[in-house]
Design an enzyme around this catalytic site. Sequence first.
Site, PDB file in Angstrom:
ATOM      1  N   ARG A 164      -3.279  -5.538  18.140  1.00 37.27           N
ATOM      2  CA  ARG A 164      -2.634  -6.817  17.846  1.00 37.27           C
ATOM      3  C   ARG A 164      -1.720  -7.250  18.991  1.00 37.27           C
ATOM      4  O   ARG A 164      -1.134  -6.387  19.624  1.00 37.27           O
ATOM      5  CB  ARG A 164      -1.798  -6.679  16.566  1.00 37.27           C
TER       6      ARG A 164
ATOM      7  N   ALA B  86      13.989  -0.166  16.684  1.00 43.79           N
ATOM      8  CA  ALA B  86      12.696   0.472  16.434  1.00 43.79           C
ATOM      9  C   ALA B  86      11.744  -0.476  15.713  1.00 43.79           C
ATOM     10  O   ALA B  86      10.535  -0.446  15.927  1.00 43.79           O
ATOM     11  CB  ALA B  86      12.888   1.748  15.621  1.00 43.79           C
TER      12      ALA B  86
ATOM     13  N   ASP C 258       2.395  -8.157   7.127  1.00 42.72           N
ATOM     14  CA  ASP C 258       3.859  -8.291   7.036  1.00 42.72           C
ATOM     15  C   ASP C 258       4.533  -8.452   8.391  1.00 42.72           C
ATOM     16  O   ASP C 258       5.762  -8.500   8.459  1.00 42.72           O
ATOM     17  CB  ASP C 258       4.449  -7.069   6.318  1.00 42.72           C
TER      18      ASP C 258
ATOM     19  N   ASP D 145      -3.548  -5.609   6.030  1.00 43.43           N
ATOM     20  CA  ASP D 145      -2.854  -4.592   6.807  1.00 43.43           C
ATOM     21  C   ASP D 145      -2.557  -3.428   5.844  1.00 43.43           C
ATOM     22  O   ASP D 145      -2.798  -3.530   4.640  1.00 43.43           O
ATOM     23  CB  ASP D 145      -1.559  -5.215   7.356  1.00 43.43           C
TER      24      ASP D 145
ATOM     25  N   HIS E  34       3.698  -0.119  20.945  1.00 45.13           N
ATOM     26  CA  HIS E  34       5.017  -0.187  20.316  1.00 45.13           C
ATOM     27  C   HIS E  34       6.011   0.679  21.113  1.00 45.13           C
ATOM     28  O   HIS E  34       7.120   0.248  21.433  1.00 45.13           O
ATOM     29  CB  HIS E  34       4.899   0.306  18.867  1.00 45.13           C
TER      30      HIS E  34
ATOM     31  N   ALA F  24       0.578  -0.466   6.086  1.00 41.26           N
ATOM     32  CA  ALA F  24       2.005  -0.239   5.820  1.00 41.26           C
ATOM     33  C   ALA F  24       2.759  -1.560   5.719  1.00 41.26           C
ATOM     34  O   ALA F  24       2.636  -2.428   6.581  1.00 41.26           O
ATOM     35  CB  ALA F  24       2.614   0.641   6.899  1.00 41.26           C
TER      36      ALA F  24
ATOM     37  N   MET G 252       7.095  -3.898  15.589  1.00 39.08           N
ATOM     38  CA  MET G 252       6.222  -3.413  14.525  1.00 39.08           C
ATOM     39  C   MET G 252       4.969  -4.258  14.362  1.00 39.08           C
ATOM     40  O   MET G 252       5.010  -5.470  14.483  1.00 39.08           O
ATOM     41  CB  MET G 252       6.991  -3.397  13.204  1.00 39.08           C
TER      42      MET G 252
ATOM     43  N   LYS H 186       0.598   1.755  18.083  1.00 36.67           N
ATOM     44  CA  LYS H 186       1.793   2.573  18.290  1.00 36.67           C
ATOM     45  C   LYS H 186       2.062   2.884  19.781  1.00 36.67           C
ATOM     46  O   LYS H 186       3.215   2.971  20.186  1.00 36.67           O
ATOM     47  CB  LYS H 186       1.730   3.870  17.467  1.00 36.67           C
TER      48      LYS H 186
END
Length: 272
Positions: free
Chosen positions: A163, A48, A189, A15, A59, A17, A52, A56
């Site tokens: 994802r 927020a 992560d 991944d 999200h 970030a 994650m 986006k």
Amino acid sequence: MNEHHQDKLQAVVFDWAGTIIDFGSCAPMGAFVRLFAQFGIELGIAEARGPMGLAKWDHIKALTELPRVAAQWQAKHGRPFTHADIDHLYDVFTPMNAAVVPDFCDFIPGALEAVKAVRARGLKVGSTTGYNRPIMDVVAKIAAEGGYVPDNLVCAGDLAAGRPAPLMMYRSFADLGVWPPYAVVKVDDTGVGVQEGLNAGSWSVGLAISGNAAGLTLAEWQALDAAGRQAVRDRATAELRAAGAHYVIDSVADLLPVLDAIDARLARGERP
């Protein structure tokens, strides 16, 4: 089929970030909070962070489904969120996130060394991300200047689903020319990022400290005492284990012993 070739690892898909760059996965956070503020909606950082790892757009959609957010929108507009509203929020979000992302492109300590060690083993280096292409155009250029150029890049929006669907991993197998899926390790992560690997049939390694699961900047992490660190590690590890991670480590700096362990398991005929 050459069995010997199949019982060894061939690639690691990272991944971005919270994994290779941006300790704490902080770039999107402020952008999400500012995005909703711009539309008169108060959103907390913890809220927020919840979704994650998703693409986006997905999200943002997940954030609009939070009861507190939905209620604020309803009060303001006299109607619930529509898909068109989410499209609009997403269109505003992308340049916001792209604008802040250069400030959050520092490599996670040990990341470049880990990637170098992965390559030294003869493995391919793949990458998938919840960021879209316009944002990654900014990130990938900065990363390349710093010495990180993975063998491929699959962005959210490139394929029909992000994802936890495995499609970005499937594209990575094809890009990198590697198979079967169990010869590949996914490193991420977030829980949905771990599941992206599992759903593709790969080994999944969760990162407890460097990214979203801990949700701390490098300075915040370094400021904690041993007991504080262990508490964060335990909480983040539980989250990633619950998502199905085969292994959970602090950061990519700790990856090499895990690759040794997976290679040994493959040699014994074990599969993820």
